[in-house]
Design an enzyme around this catalytic site. Structure first.
Site, PDB file in Angstrom:
ATOM      1  CB  THR A 140     -21.873  10.970  31.586  1.00  9.64           C
ATOM      2  OG1 THR A 140     -21.063  11.259  30.490  1.00  9.64           O
ATOM      3  CG2 THR A 140     -21.366   9.406  31.945  1.00  9.64           C
TER       4      THR A 140
ATOM      5  CB  THR B 167     -18.960  11.720  27.301  1.00  3.79           C
ATOM      6  OG1 THR B 167     -19.206  13.077  26.801  1.00  3.79           O
ATOM      7  CG2 THR B 167     -17.264  11.152  26.629  1.00  3.79           C
TER       8      THR B 167
ATOM      9  CB  CYS C 140     -22.517  17.617  27.592  1.00  2.00           C
ATOM     10  SG  CYS C 140     -21.555  17.687  29.085  1.00  2.00           S
ATOM     11  CB  THR C 141     -25.546  15.032  31.800  1.00  2.00           C
ATOM     12  OG1 THR C 141     -24.260  14.828  32.265  1.00  2.00           O
ATOM     13  CG2 THR C 141     -26.001  13.760  31.191  1.00  2.00           C
TER      14      THR C 141
END
Length: 232
Positions: free
Chosen positions: A83, A85, A197-198
């Protein structure tokens, strides 16, 4: 072959893509019946998401530190946090590990620099777009000029990630909004747009726009493959 540690579940929708991309990459490199050696720990995202939006980053770090130690105990040689974030707490995880973290921003920056791209747009959660742990790393460590969307568009991007993409929902209207925002960034002179963002790669593809898209999931997975097999 080195064992790849994957800290996933944030969301599991994108972790599936990591697992697939890494194994496809190993097969492409080594052929035959080869597949990746992976130690995967997937957390429950719901408690973590609540802590994110309460701004309790120490709480999120505790969850991920515990998970990372389990991955290390499973004999992983290095770790991917699946991720963008949660790289906000990467320093806290690094402090307790004996194995290195393959940082997603570093992997992304290396591709940009290799392609002589210096001015980029950034899409992601509000945390990634607005806080310094990610875009600051890109600008300070790699001298990249990082442009983010307007306040209103950042809110749209964030909402779609949490209310749709993390739940596996792909909505045409949201795709149109993302493509509009990408075009606006291009109009500001960016040479490429980071899908930071993944989950975003689930919604928009390179075939949807002539503007260069930098899919961090794909890049992170490929760098893991290269590191696992010792490819320079």
């Amino acid at each position: 072959m080195k064992t790849i540690g994957l800290l996933g579940g944030m969301s599991w929708e994108s972790t599936v893509n990591y697992y697939r991309a890494i194994n496809e990459g190993i097969k492409a490199e080594l052929g035959g019946l080869h597949s990746a050696e992976i130690a995967l720990y997937s957390i429950d995202f719901a408690p973590l998401e609540k802590l994110q939006h309460l701004n309790d980053w120490n709480g999120t770090a505790k969850i991920l530190v515990d998970a990372a130690l389990k991955i290390q105990a499973a004999k992983a040689d290095f770790l991917l946090i699946c991720t963008n974030t949660m790289h906000k707490v990467a320093p806290a995880i690094e402090e307790v590990l004996d194995i290195p973290i393959l940082h997603i921003a570093d992997a992304t920056a290396e591709v940009l620099i290799a392609d002589n791209i210096t001015r980029v747009g950034l899409l992601g959660t509000a945390f990634t777009m607005e806080q310094d742990f990610y875009k600051g790393r890109l600008s300070e460590k790699y001298s990249l000029d990082v442009i983010t969307p307007s306040d209103g568009d950042r809110a749209i991007i964030h909402r779609v990630i949490y209310e749709e993409l993390c739940l596996g929902k792909i909505e045409t209207k949201s795709k149109q909004e993302y493509l509009r925002i990408i075009q606006q960034l291009a109009d500001q002179g960016v040479e490429a747009v980071i899908l930071g963002c993944t989950e975003i790669g689930m919604l928009v593809k390179q075939t949807d726009t002539p503007i260069r898209l930098i899919d961090t999931t794909v890049i992170h997975a490929q760098k893991a493959v290269e590191k696992a097999i010792g490819k320079k």
